[in-house]
Write a protein that holds these residues in place. Sequence first.
Motif, short mmCIF file in Angstrom:
data_model
loop_
_atom_site.label_atom_id
_atom_site.label_comp_id
_atom_site.label_asym_id
_atom_site.label_seq_id
_atom_site.Cartn_x
_atom_site.Cartn_y
_atom_site.Cartn_z
N HIS A 1 -1.75 10.45 6.73
CA HIS A 1 -2.61 9.67 7.62
C HIS A 1 -2.24 8.19 7.68
O HIS A 1 -3.01 7.37 8.18
CB HIS A 1 -4.08 9.80 7.18
N GLN A 2 -1.08 7.84 7.18
CA GLN A 2 -0.66 6.45 7.08
C GLN A 2 -0.70 5.74 8.44
O GLN A 2 -0.26 6.27 9.45
CB GLN A 2 0.76 6.39 6.52
N SER A 3 -1.30 4.54 8.42
CA SER A 3 -1.35 3.69 9.61
C SER A 3 -1.63 2.26 9.18
O SER A 3 -2.07 2.01 8.05
CB SER A 3 -2.46 4.16 10.57
N VAL B 1 0.84 -1.19 0.00
CA VAL B 1 0.00 0.00 0.00
C VAL B 1 0.88 1.25 0.00
O VAL B 1 1.87 1.32 0.74
CB VAL B 1 -0.92 0.03 1.24
N GLY B 2 0.52 2.19 -0.83
CA GLY B 2 1.23 3.46 -0.92
C GLY B 2 0.84 4.15 -2.22
O GLY B 2 0.11 3.58 -3.03
N PRO B 3 1.31 5.35 -2.44
CA PRO B 3 1.01 6.02 -3.70
C PRO B 3 1.58 5.21 -4.87
O PRO B 3 2.68 4.67 -4.78
CB PRO B 3 1.75 7.36 -3.58
N ARG B 4 0.84 5.10 -5.95
CA ARG B 4 1.31 4.37 -7.13
C ARG B 4 2.55 5.06 -7.69
O ARG B 4 2.59 6.29 -7.77
CB ARG B 4 0.23 4.32 -8.22
N LEU C 1 -5.32 1.90 8.33
CA LEU C 1 -5.65 2.46 7.03
C LEU C 1 -5.16 1.52 5.92
O LEU C 1 -5.88 1.29 4.94
CB LEU C 1 -5.03 3.85 6.86
N ASP C 2 -3.96 0.97 6.06
CA ASP C 2 -3.44 0.04 5.06
C ASP C 2 -4.34 -1.19 4.93
O ASP C 2 -4.63 -1.64 3.82
CB ASP C 2 -2.02 -0.41 5.40
N LEU C 3 -4.80 -1.71 6.05
CA LEU C 3 -5.71 -2.87 6.01
C LEU C 3 -7.03 -2.51 5.33
O LEU C 3 -7.59 -3.31 4.56
CB LEU C 3 -5.95 -3.42 7.41
N ARG C 4 -7.52 -1.31 5.61
CA ARG C 4 -8.75 -0.84 4.95
C ARG C 4 -8.56 -0.74 3.44
O ARG C 4 -9.40 -1.17 2.65
CB ARG C 4 -9.16 0.50 5.54
N ILE C 5 -7.43 -0.16 3.03
CA ILE C 5 -7.14 -0.01 1.60
C ILE C 5 -7.01 -1.37 0.93
O ILE C 5 -7.56 -1.59 -0.16
CB ILE C 5 -5.87 0.85 1.39
#
Length: 170
Positions: A125-127, A71-74, A130-134
């Motif tokens: 807002h990285q956490s 997860v992160g910006p493309r 949030l990564d699991l949600r994404i």
Amino acid sequence: VLFRQKRPGLGGEIFTVIKFRTMRVTEDPAHQGQLLIDQQCLTPLGRILRHSSLDELPQLFNVLLGTMSLVGPRPLLPRYLPYHTERERQRHAVKPGITGWAQINGRNAISWNQRLAFDVWYVEHQSLLLDLRILSLTCLRVLQRRAIDQTRADYVPLEEERRHSPTPLL
């Protein structure tokens, strides 16, 4: 079978991203050697891979190599770097991802300004939550096949969008 391309990653450092090759390189003789648009170059298998987002799977090697995250910006093309605002350069404060906040919130169906704003929002807002949600929403979007069309006829490169609308909406 595999396509390698240079992209800016963490700290803007250039790395090689790996994807499945979905297009043949074809020049249009009627336009003095200009490349054809994506829709005209996609192979039949390439259409399936892109429509299902499976063309991104080889990027798991990038994750294992440590140049990307799930997860992160493309990672975008290096030629787009001069068009980022100071605030948008924050997207390089984290590793690029296979999926990200912009992908689950519109992907290619939204403007570059919106995509880059979503990338900066993610960095701020990285956490883990949030990564699991994404990740879960990415699975849902891919299964629903929402906003995954990467061959839009109305696609505008970042430099073109900025030429016509230079002030990002952040």
